[in-house]
Design an enzyme around this catalytic site. Sequence first.
Site, PDB file in Angstrom:
ATOM      1  N   GLU A 147       0.851  -1.184   0.000  1.00  0.00           N
ATOM      2  CA  GLU A 147       0.000   0.000   0.000  1.00  0.00           C
ATOM      3  C   GLU A 147       0.896   1.247   0.000  1.00  0.00           C
ATOM      4  O   GLU A 147       1.870   1.333   0.750  1.00  0.00           O
ATOM      5  CB  GLU A 147      -0.893  -0.071   1.239  1.00  0.00           C
ATOM      6  CG  GLU A 147      -2.199   0.688   1.135  1.00  0.00           C
ATOM      7  CD  GLU A 147      -2.039   2.157   1.395  1.00  0.00           C
ATOM      8  OE1 GLU A 147      -2.652   2.964   0.674  1.00  0.00           O
ATOM      9  OE2 GLU A 147      -1.272   2.511   2.302  1.00  0.00           O
ATOM     10  N   ASP A 169      -5.230   7.366  -8.037  1.00  0.00           N
ATOM     11  CA  ASP A 169      -6.699   7.359  -8.003  1.00  0.00           C
ATOM     12  C   ASP A 169      -7.177   8.699  -7.436  1.00  0.00           C
ATOM     13  O   ASP A 169      -6.736   9.106  -6.355  1.00  0.00           O
ATOM     14  CB  ASP A 169      -7.200   6.200  -7.125  1.00  0.00           C
ATOM     15  CG  ASP A 169      -6.837   4.844  -7.738  1.00  0.00           C
ATOM     16  OD1 ASP A 169      -6.482   4.810  -8.933  1.00  0.00           O
ATOM     17  OD2 ASP A 169      -6.894   3.829  -7.024  1.00  0.00           O
ATOM     18  N   LYS A 195     -15.499  11.392  -5.359  1.00  0.00           N
ATOM     19  CA  LYS A 195     -16.649  11.706  -4.492  1.00  0.00           C
ATOM     20  C   LYS A 195     -16.191  12.387  -3.209  1.00  0.00           C
ATOM     21  O   LYS A 195     -15.207  11.936  -2.593  1.00  0.00           O
ATOM     22  CB  LYS A 195     -17.392  10.426  -4.114  1.00  0.00           C
ATOM     23  CG  LYS A 195     -18.128   9.799  -5.275  1.00  0.00           C
ATOM     24  CD  LYS A 195     -18.916   8.594  -4.789  1.00  0.00           C
ATOM     25  CE  LYS A 195     -19.547   7.879  -5.961  1.00  0.00           C
ATOM     26  NZ  LYS A 195     -19.880   6.506  -5.681  1.00  0.00           N
ATOM     27  N   ASP A 254      -4.869  13.901 -14.294  1.00  0.00           N
ATOM     28  CA  ASP A 254      -5.783  14.479 -15.287  1.00  0.00           C
ATOM     29  C   ASP A 254      -6.985  15.077 -14.565  1.00  0.00           C
ATOM     30  O   ASP A 254      -7.858  15.645 -15.197  1.00  0.00           O
ATOM     31  CB  ASP A 254      -6.293  13.361 -16.214  1.00  0.00           C
ATOM     32  CG  ASP A 254      -7.060  12.325 -15.425  1.00  0.00           C
ATOM     33  OD1 ASP A 254      -6.467  11.724 -14.510  1.00  0.00           O
ATOM     34  OD2 ASP A 254      -8.262  12.131 -15.682  1.00  0.00           O
TER      35      ASP A 254
HETATM   36  C1  LIG Z   1      -4.696   5.186 -12.095  1.00  0.00           C
HETATM   37  S1  LIG Z   1      -3.448   4.012 -11.966  1.00  0.00           S
HETATM   38  C2  LIG Z   1      -1.976   4.879 -12.497  1.00  0.00           C
HETATM   39  C3  LIG Z   1      -0.846   3.944 -12.793  1.00  0.00           C
HETATM   40  C4  LIG Z   1       0.441   4.600 -13.324  1.00  0.00           C
HETATM   41  N1  LIG Z   1       1.021   5.488 -12.345  1.00  0.00           N
HETATM   42  C5  LIG Z   1       0.163   5.323 -14.616  1.00  0.00           C
HETATM   43  O1  LIG Z   1       0.142   6.567 -14.590  1.00  0.00           O
HETATM   44  O2  LIG Z   1      -0.039   4.644 -15.625  1.00  0.00           O
HETATM   45  C6  LIG Z   1      -3.198   3.894 -10.220  1.00  0.00           C
HETATM   46  C7  LIG Z   1      -2.373   2.690  -9.834  1.00  0.00           C
HETATM   47  O3  LIG Z   1      -2.125   2.769  -8.442  1.00  0.00           O
HETATM   48  C8  LIG Z   1      -2.416   1.520  -7.844  1.00  0.00           C
HETATM   49  N2  LIG Z   1      -2.895   1.843  -6.492  1.00  0.00           N
HETATM   50  C9  LIG Z   1      -4.065   2.436  -6.162  1.00  0.00           C
HETATM   51  N3  LIG Z   1      -4.139   2.621  -4.838  1.00  0.00           N
HETATM   52  C10 LIG Z   1      -2.986   2.129  -4.336  1.00  0.00           C
HETATM   53  C11 LIG Z   1      -2.483   2.027  -3.023  1.00  0.00           C
HETATM   54  N4  LIG Z   1      -3.195   2.490  -1.987  1.00  0.00           N
HETATM   55  N5  LIG Z   1      -1.280   1.470  -2.839  1.00  0.00           N
HETATM   56  C12 LIG Z   1      -0.542   1.009  -3.897  1.00  0.00           C
HETATM   57  N6  LIG Z   1      -0.979   1.072  -5.177  1.00  0.00           N
HETATM   58  C13 LIG Z   1      -2.186   1.623  -5.383  1.00  0.00           C
HETATM   59  C14 LIG Z   1      -3.486   0.901  -8.705  1.00  0.00           C
HETATM   60  O4  LIG Z   1      -3.517  -0.514  -8.592  1.00  0.00           O
HETATM   61  C15 LIG Z   1      -3.055   1.361 -10.085  1.00  0.00           C
HETATM   62  O5  LIG Z   1      -2.154   0.460 -10.666  1.00  0.00           O
END
Ligand SMILES: C[S@@+](CC[C@H](N)C(=O)[O-])C[C@H]1O[C@@H](n2cnc3c(N)ncnc32)[C@H](O)[C@@H]1O
Length: 207
Positions: free
Chosen positions: A89, A112, A116, A148
């Site tokens: 995480e 992410d 919301k 974005d």
């Molecule tokens: C929207 S994607 C962006 C991935 C990459 N940075 C890109 O720009 O292509 C977000 C990534 O973060 C990972 N992720 C989301 N929350 C996370 C967390 N709390 N800890 C580790 N990874 C996380 C997701 O599995 C996903 O692969």
Amino acid sequence: MKSTLRPAEPGEIIPEDYFRRLTPAELFTTEAPLEVDLGCGNGSFSLEMAQQFPDRNFLAVERLLGRVRKICKRASETGLKNLRVLRLEARYTVEWLLPHASVSRLHLLFPDPWPKAKHHRRRLVQRDFLHALRKVLVPGGEFLFKTDHEDYFEWAREELALFDHFESLPWDEQNDELSFYPETAFEEQWRAEGRAVHQLRMRNPTA
Ligand SMILES: C[S@@+](CC[C@H](N)C(=O)[O-])C[C@H]1O[C@@H](n2cnc3c(N)ncnc32)[C@H](O)[C@@H]1O
């Protein structure tokens, strides 16, 4: 009793103990500036950066096992020794696992956005994370953020202004440090859809 631990993938770091900070030597045996790609997705950014900069170390952090496995496979096929992958995480990694004063650049690319209002507290860029980030960055170390999502971008700017311990730097692609900065998979997707990309660059002061 049968152990449920899975073996590490090639190049993967599985900490022996999740309740103490890793030492720099547990991350990489070769000393070099460390860059962290937090929430690295398919890892394309880290893979390209590690190939381009063999004199730097890269730690890609991702929670999804399938993605971790694919990145490790690609890194091992390419023979990259300066890229390692941690399945964990993101917030926990920065708050509890990374060594203090060890990271020269931390890249948070298209995290992410938690759009919301009731989920905003899950956004990574906020006070506790920034305090932890400051501790793991070396003096002069940088935090680079792209999204974005305009609302998350404004939120991040406000949190950084309230935090008030980092200096803002221009995102100048002519600058040597930014002249090679690959688009991530998500960035390619958003740009292809015509979405604007917002970015900021902050520095941990040297004194
Ligand atoms: C929207 S994607 C962006 C991935 C990459 N940075 C890109 O720009 O292509 C977000 C990534 O973060 C990972 N992720 C989301 N929350 C996370 C967390 N709390 N800890 C580790 N990874 C996380 C997701 O599995 C996903 O692969």
